[in-house]
Design a protein around this motif. Structure first.
Motif, PDB file in Angstrom:
ATOM      1  N   TYR A  63       0.479  -1.619  -9.259  1.00 54.93           N
ATOM      2  CA  TYR A  63       0.363  -0.168  -8.655  1.00 54.93           C
ATOM      3  C   TYR A  63      -0.354  -0.275  -7.293  1.00 54.93           C
ATOM      4  CZ  TYR A  63       2.171   1.768 -12.990  1.00 54.93           C
ATOM      5  OH  TYR A  63       2.720   2.170 -13.999  1.00 54.93           O
ATOM      6  N   ARG A  67       0.960   1.601  -3.972  1.00 56.09           N
ATOM      7  CA  ARG A  67       0.164   2.451  -3.382  1.00 56.09           C
ATOM      8  C   ARG A  67       0.114   2.142  -1.745  1.00 56.09           C
ATOM      9  NH1 ARG A  67      -5.162   2.163  -2.078  1.00 56.09           N
ATOM     10  NH2 ARG A  67      -5.713   0.869  -3.410  1.00 56.09           N
ATOM     11  N   SER A  70       3.211   2.680   0.168  1.00 57.39           N
ATOM     12  CA  SER A  70       3.820   3.956   0.115  1.00 57.39           C
ATOM     13  C   SER A  70       3.828   4.548   1.381  1.00 57.39           C
ATOM     14  CB  SER A  70       2.852   4.707  -0.624  1.00 57.39           C
ATOM     15  OG  SER A  70       2.871   4.630  -2.043  1.00 57.39           O
ATOM     16  N   MET A  74       1.769  11.697  -1.005  1.00 59.73           N
ATOM     17  CA  MET A  74       2.457  11.893  -2.466  1.00 59.73           C
ATOM     18  C   MET A  74       2.438  10.796  -3.217  1.00 59.73           C
ATOM     19  SD  MET A  74       4.907  15.074  -3.779  1.00 59.73           S
ATOM     20  CE  MET A  74       6.549  14.042  -3.609  1.00 59.73           C
ATOM     21  N   ASP A  75       3.458   9.895  -2.760  1.00 64.65           N
ATOM     22  CA  ASP A  75       3.529   8.490  -3.374  1.00 64.65           C
ATOM     23  C   ASP A  75       2.207   7.562  -3.551  1.00 64.65           C
ATOM     24  OD1 ASP A  75       6.184   8.946  -3.920  1.00 64.65           O
ATOM     25  OD2 ASP A  75       6.994   7.637  -2.347  1.00 64.65           O
ATOM     26  N   SER A  77      -0.707   8.973  -3.418  1.00 58.90           N
ATOM     27  CA  SER A  77      -1.821   9.614  -4.752  1.00 58.90           C
ATOM     28  C   SER A  77      -1.304   9.290  -5.915  1.00 58.90           C
ATOM     29  CB  SER A  77      -1.662  11.164  -4.325  1.00 58.90           C
ATOM     30  OG  SER A  77      -2.410  11.629  -3.095  1.00 58.90           O
ATOM     31  N   ARG A  78       0.135   9.454  -6.151  1.00 53.24           N
ATOM     32  CA  ARG A  78       0.730   9.043  -7.576  1.00 53.24           C
ATOM     33  C   ARG A  78       0.189   7.727  -8.089  1.00 53.24           C
ATOM     34  NH1 ARG A  78       5.696   7.399  -9.353  1.00 53.24           N
ATOM     35  NH2 ARG A  78       6.314   7.263  -7.177  1.00 53.24           N
ATOM     36  N   TYR A  79       0.441   6.598  -7.117  1.00 51.35           N
ATOM     37  CA  TYR A  79       0.132   5.215  -7.550  1.00 51.35           C
ATOM     38  C   TYR A  79      -1.431   5.134  -7.733  1.00 51.35           C
ATOM     39  CZ  TYR A  79       4.991   3.861  -7.043  1.00 51.35           C
ATOM     40  OH  TYR A  79       6.567   3.831  -7.018  1.00 51.35           O
ATOM     41  N   GLU A  81      -3.272   7.244  -8.819  1.00 48.71           N
ATOM     42  CA  GLU A  81      -3.594   7.821 -10.038  1.00 48.71           C
ATOM     43  C   GLU A  81      -3.338   6.421 -11.277  1.00 48.71           C
ATOM     44  OE1 GLU A  81      -5.508  10.405 -11.024  1.00 48.71           O
ATOM     45  OE2 GLU A  81      -5.786  10.639  -8.817  1.00 48.71           O
TER      46      GLU A  81
END
Length: 176
Positions: A63, A67, A70, A74-75, A77-79, A81
């Motif tokens: 991840y 990240r 990315s 948005m991507d 931030s998602r990775y 998390e």
């Protein structure tokens, strides 16, 4: 790593499914550019065989790579998390395994939500304690001391960082 993947492909099916082999295959996949495939396969391994600090640490690392690669916030931030959650779960499985915990302080500080400073300090304490435990018991791996140095540096503890750097330098014979 390509050679490792090629070798794994020559193994019998039952051996290829052995969790340690799957973990190593995922690491090799990521190192040869298939980070998303490696993360997906690690998720499946965890679902099928259960979580271990090693598996969650490997997944957190995938991840992290996703990240960093990315192209959108948005991507990213998602990775972030997913990375935090993987390392957090790995830390909770075994507080003596410092790797997952050692990654969390910087990630919590990066995310910077209310309460993340406290979570970063807690993870830093867990990681430092686990490293010290390993060193004092004589069971530390090759990365424990450098992890302790990194944690001291991140905490802004110049006295401890200097002491650890001197110890590490004396131990390895190389300047730190």
């Amino acid at each position: 790593m390509g050679a490792m993947l090629a070798y794994i492909e020559t193994l019998p099916q039952d051996l290829k499914r052995y969790p340690l082999i799957v973990e190593q295959r995922c690491l090799a996949m990521a190192k040869t550019g298939d980070t998303l495939g490696a993360a997906s396969r690690l998720e499946r391994l965890i679902e099928d065989e259960g979580s271990t600090p090693e598996r969650l640490g490997l997944l957190g690392g995938r991840y992290k790579e996703l990240r960093r690669a990315s192209s959108t916030e948005m991507d990213s931030s998602r990775y972030l998390e997913l990375e935090i959650e993987s390392y957090r779960k790995g830390m909770l499985l075994d507080l003596n395994e410092y790797y997952c915990a050692s990654n969390l302080p910087r990630l919590y500080r990066r995310r910077n939500r209310p309460g993340d400073g406290v979570l970063a300090a807690e993870a830093q304490h867990v990681a430092a304690t686990a490293c010290r435990r390993g060193v004092e018991l004589g069971i530390a791996d090759e990365w424990a001391r450098s992890t302790m140095l990194t944690l001291a540096f991140d905490a802004g503890d110049a006295v401890e960082a200097r002491k650890l750097a001197e110890e590490l330098s004396a131990r390895t014979g190389r300047p730190v």
